[in-house]
Design a protein around this motif. Structure first.
Motif, PDB file in Angstrom:
ATOM      1  N   VAL A 140     -11.142 -60.580 -61.762  1.00 28.07           N
ATOM      2  CA  VAL A 140     -11.802 -59.731 -60.768  1.00 28.07           C
ATOM      3  C   VAL A 140     -10.760 -59.044 -59.886  1.00 28.07           C
ATOM      4  O   VAL A 140     -10.867 -57.855 -59.583  1.00 28.07           O
ATOM      5  CB  VAL A 140     -12.810 -60.548 -59.924  1.00 28.07           C
ATOM      6  N   GLU A 143      -9.275 -56.222 -61.955  1.00 29.91           N
ATOM      7  CA  GLU A 143     -10.197 -55.102 -62.151  1.00 29.91           C
ATOM      8  C   GLU A 143     -10.433 -54.341 -60.845  1.00 29.91           C
ATOM      9  O   GLU A 143     -10.461 -53.105 -60.830  1.00 29.91           O
ATOM     10  CB  GLU A 143     -11.523 -55.617 -62.736  1.00 29.91           C
ATOM     11  N   VAL A 146      -7.454 -52.170 -60.206  1.00 32.11           N
ATOM     12  CA  VAL A 146      -7.449 -50.994 -61.084  1.00 32.11           C
ATOM     13  C   VAL A 146      -8.466 -49.954 -60.583  1.00 32.11           C
ATOM     14  O   VAL A 146      -8.186 -48.756 -60.552  1.00 32.11           O
ATOM     15  CB  VAL A 146      -7.758 -51.397 -62.545  1.00 32.11           C
ATOM     16  N   ARG A 147      -9.636 -50.432 -60.157  1.00 29.82           N
ATOM     17  CA  ARG A 147     -10.640 -49.477 -59.651  1.00 29.82           C
ATOM     18  C   ARG A 147     -10.174 -48.830 -58.351  1.00 29.82           C
ATOM     19  O   ARG A 147     -10.497 -47.672 -58.082  1.00 29.82           O
ATOM     20  CB  ARG A 147     -11.978 -50.178 -59.457  1.00 29.82           C
ATOM     21  N   ASP A 150      -7.895 -46.155 -59.499  1.00 30.03           N
ATOM     22  CA  ASP A 150      -8.689 -45.037 -60.017  1.00 30.03           C
ATOM     23  C   ASP A 150      -9.314 -44.220 -58.886  1.00 30.03           C
ATOM     24  O   ASP A 150      -9.361 -42.991 -58.940  1.00 30.03           O
ATOM     25  CB  ASP A 150      -9.805 -45.554 -60.945  1.00 30.03           C
ATOM     26  N   ALA A 186      -1.535 -49.841 -64.146  1.00 28.73           N
ATOM     27  CA  ALA A 186      -2.300 -48.980 -63.244  1.00 28.73           C
ATOM     28  C   ALA A 186      -1.379 -48.355 -62.188  1.00 28.73           C
ATOM     29  O   ALA A 186      -1.519 -47.176 -61.860  1.00 28.73           O
ATOM     30  CB  ALA A 186      -3.424 -49.779 -62.581  1.00 28.73           C
TER      31      ALA A 186
END
Lengths: 287, 319
Positions: A140, A143, A146-147, A150, A186
Motif C-alpha cells: 500500500v 502504491e 506511485v499514485r 502520478d 516512479a
C-alpha cells in the motif's frame, strides 16, 4: 520495572514505563530534556520541545495538515488497504498486526498522501506514519507513493515526501522488497519530467525506504538529530564488533558526509521548502 | 562428517565415500566389484533424488550458500568468451565483492555484472563474503551506463548475503548507492537480464536486480531479509530461521508462483555444485533465448514493459 531497568538512569530510558507514566491530559514530557510541557503549546510548536528543540514524533496526517495550506486538499490513494497475500505468520498473524496498527493509528497503512498547495503553490505531499508498523513499506505504501507521483505529474506539481520508516515490511517479504524498485522507478519517471522531488528525512529513516525513494530527492532536508542510514546501528555493531562513533548516522553526520543538503527545524519547513521550490521552478519569491 | 557437504547431504557423502573406497580396492584386487559399485551408485542416485525431492525452504537456503556452490566468475568462465574485467567506481575504490566487465556470449557482446564470493578464507575476506560497499554499486552503475552507451545488454548474477553493514559503507552512502541503481536500472535503454544464482540478499541483491527478465536458479533464494535476521526480529530468536524461511517464501518455485520472478532454471540432481558445466549450459541457454526475445522489442517497448512490470508489484485491496 525490572531490576535492570532501574539501573539505567532515567534520561536514557527510551522505551517501557517512563512514557506511559505521563497521563493523557494537559501535560506532556520531553523525551530528551525531561522538561514538563503544556500540551497545547507543544502542539502549536509542531511537537518540537520549546525548551531544548528536540523534535518529537509527529503523526503523518497532522504533519501534512501543518505543512500544506488549509482548504483545497485531496487525499490520494485513501481507498487502498493492505492484504495478507502470503498468509504470513510469526508470533502473530500479519492480518492481526494490520488490524492492531489500524486501530492504534486510525490509518489504513503507513503512508499518507495529499494533493494540495504550499503558500499558494500546487504541491503533492506524502508522509510516513511511523506509528503504523514502524512506517514499514509494503504494497500500500508503494502504491500510494506511485499514485502521488502520478498526481504530481498530472498537475505539474513538485512532490515533497516526509520519511519515517524502519524499512521494508518483513510480513510482505519479497513483495515489500519490490516496492523499493517500484517507488524508485516512479521517482525516475518524475525526474524525467523535470518536476522537483524534495525529501524531508525524519527520525528514523532506515533500510529499504532509505535505500530507495528517500535518497533519490533533488534536495534532501533532514530534521535535526534524525537517525538516517541503511543498516541499523545494532546490526553494524554486531558486524564490525567495534563501538560506533558519536553521532553516527545522525542528521549532522549525514550533512558532514554529503548525503543531505541541509538540516532544517520542523517549524521552518513551510518557509524553507516554499522558497526552495519557488526558485527551482522559476516562480516569483513572494507568497 | 564431511565439511564439503551439508548436514542433509551427509548420507550421500557417506555412500560416495564407500563407492570411492571400493574403487580403490577394485584397482588392486582381482575380484570383480563393478557390480557392487553399480548397485551403490544406483542407490546413491535414488537417495539423492529422494532427499532433493522434498527440501524445506531452510534446506534450500543452505544449498544457496553451499561452500561448493559455483560463484559468478565460475559461471563467467563457462558461459562467456572474451571477458575483460573492468575495475573501479572512478571516485573512491574498486570493490572486489562485485565484479563486472565486457564479454561475449555466443559471439554477442554484453556487459556482465555480478556479486563475487571467495572460495578460501583469504579470498572470502578479500571479497568481503560477497557483501558490496557503495563503491561496488557505483561501479555497477558506471558499467550499466557504459553498456547503454554502446548498446550492450546487461547480464547480472546475483549472489550476496546483502549490502555490507559497516561504518565506512554508511559514511559513503550505502543507501544512496543502492537507491540510485534502482532508479537507473528502471530507465536503462538496453535489455537487463538478472539471474539469482545463490543468495538474493535484500537491497544488496536488488541493487543489480531490476531488469526485464529476472530468473532464479532452482536452489537459490531471494528475500527481503535473511531467515536468521527475520527470525531474530520477529521471533526474537535466530534459531527460528527455518520458520522464518518458510513464512517468507524465499524459494524459486514459491516466488515464481507469486509472480515476483519470471523464470526458474532447473539445477542438476543434487544441486549446481554437483555438475557445474551442465548448470552453466542451462543458464546459457536461458540467457540466449531471453536475449533473442528481448531483442525483438524496440527501446520504447522495452522500457514501457519494464516500467509496467515494476508498477504491477504489490497486493492490496481497493475500496
Amino acid at each position: 520495572m525490572s531490576w535492570f531497568e532501574k539501573l539505567i538512569p532515567s534520561t536514557i530510558r527510551t522505551e517501557g514505563g517512563s512514557k506511559k507514566s505521563v497521563p493523557e491530559g494537559l501535560w506532556s514530557k520531553c523525551d530528551a530534556c525531561d522538561g514538563i510541557l503544556y500540551k497545547g503549546e507543544l502542539e502549536r510548536n509542531l511537537l518540537v520541545c520549546p525548551k531544548c528543540g528536540h523534535h518529537m514524533r509527529i503523526g503523518a496526517r497532522s504533519r501534512l495538515e501543518h505543512f500544506l495550506d488549509e482548504g483545497d486538499r485531496e487525499e490520494i490513494g485513501a481507498e487502498l488497504s493492505p492484504v495478507d497475500a502470503l498468509k504470513f505468520r510469526d508470533s502473530k498473524k500479519y492480518r492481526d498486526r494490520i488490524g492492531q496498527a489500524q486501530k492504534k493509528t486510525g490509518e489504513k497503512d503507513a503512508l499518507i498522501a495529499y494533493r494540495g498547495s504550499l503558500k499558494g503553490m500546487p504541491v503533492v505531499g506524502c508522509a510516513f506514519e511511523f506509528a503504523f508498523m514502524g512506517g514499514s513499506m509494503g504494497s500500500v505504501v508503494g502504491e500510494r507513493f506511485v499514485r502521488a507521483v502520478d498526481t504530481a505529474i498530472e498537475h505539474r506539481a513538485p512532490l515533497v515526501t516526509f520519511t519515517a520508516s524502519g524499512g521494508a515490511r518483513m510480513q510482505e517479504a519479497l513483495i515489500s522488497l519490490m516496492q523499493m524498485a517500484k517507488t524508485s522507478a516512479a521517482v525516475a519517471h518524475l525526474r524525467r519530467r523535470g518536476l522537483p522531488f524534495v525529501v524531508v528525512l525524519t527520525h528514523p529513516t532506515m533500510g529499504g525506504v532509505s535505500a530507495s525513494l528517500a535518497m533519490l530527492g533533488d534536495v534532501h532536508i533532514a530534521e535535526p538529530d534524525a537517525l538516517i542510514g541503511f543498516a541499523g546501528p545494532r546490526v553494524i555493531e554486531q558486524t564490525v564488533r567495534e563501538k560506533l562513533p558519536e553521532g553516527f548516522q545522525r542528521s549532522e553526520f549525514l550533512l558532514e558526509h554529503g548525503a543531505v543538503d541541509m538540516i532544517v527545524d520542523r517549524r521552518e519547513h513551510r518557509d524553507e521548502i516554499h522558497r526552495l521550490l519557488a526558485t527551482l521552478t522559476h516562480r516569483t519569491g513572494r507568497a | 562428517m564431511n565439511p564439503n557437504f551439508l548436514e542433509f547431504e551427509q548420507p550421500i557423502a557417506e555412500l560416495e565415500a564407500k563407492i570411492q573406497e571400493l574403487r580403490y580396492v577394485g584397482d588392486d584386487a582381482e575380484i570383480n566389484i563393478n557390480e557392487e559399485i553399480g548397485k551403490l551408485e544406483a542407490k546413491c542416485e535414488s537417495l539423492t533424488r529422494q532427499i532433493f525431492s522434498n527440501l524445506s525452504p531452510w534446506q534450500v537456503a543452505q544449498l544457496a550458500r553451499h561452500p561448493q556452490r559455483p560463484y559468478t566468475l565460475d559461471y563467467v568462465e563457462q558461459i562467456f568468451t572474451d571477458f575483460q574485467e573492468l575495475h573501479g567506481d572512478r571516485s573512491f575504490a574498486d570493490d572486489p565483492a562485485l565484479v563486472g566487465g565486457i564479454a561475449r556470449i555466443d559471439g554477442r557482446p554484453v556487459m556482465l555484472i555480478g556479486h563475487q564470493k571467495g572460495r578460501d578464507t583469504r579470498e572470502k575476506v578479500r571479497r568481503n563474503f560477497g557483501m558490496p560497499r557503495p563503491e561496488g554499486y557505483r561501479k555497477a552503475r558506471r558499467l550499466m551506463e557504459t553498456a547503454e552507451r554502446f548498446g550492450l545488454p546487461v547480464i547480472t548474477f546475483i549472489d550476496t548475503p546483502g549490502a555490507y553493514p559497516g561504518i565506512d559503507a554508511e559514511e559513503r552512502g550505502q543507501s544512496e548507492a543502492i537507491a540510485r541503481n534502482l532508479a537507473v536500472m528502471a530507465e536503462l535503454e538496453v535489455p537487463i537480464l538478472c539471474t539469482v544464482v545463490g543468495e538474493g540478499g535484500s537491497g544488496g541483491a536488488l541493487a543489480i536486480g531490476v531488469g526485464d527478465e529476472v530468473a532464479m536458479m532452482q536452489y537459490s533464494t531471494y528475500a527481503v531479509i535473511s531467515p536468521e535476521g527475520c527470525a531474530s526480529i520477529l521471533w526474537k530468536s535466530a534459531e527460528r530461521a527455518a520458520d522464518a524461511a518458510e513464512a517468507m517464501g524465499i524459494t524459486s518455485d514459491r516466488l515464481r508462483e507469486l509472480g515476483l520472478i519470471d523464470h526458474v532454471i532447473p539445477e542438476p540432481l543434487g544441486g549446481a555444485h554437483r555438475d557445474v558445466p551442465e548448470t552453466a549450459q542451462r543458464i546459457k541457454r536461458h540467457l540466449l533465448a531471453t536475449l533473442d526475445r528481448l531483442g525483438e522489442m524496440d527501446t520504447d517497448q522495452l522500457l514501457e514493459s519494464r516500467y509496467r512490470r515494476l508498477m504491477d508489484f504489490g497486493n492490496f485491496k481497493e475500496g
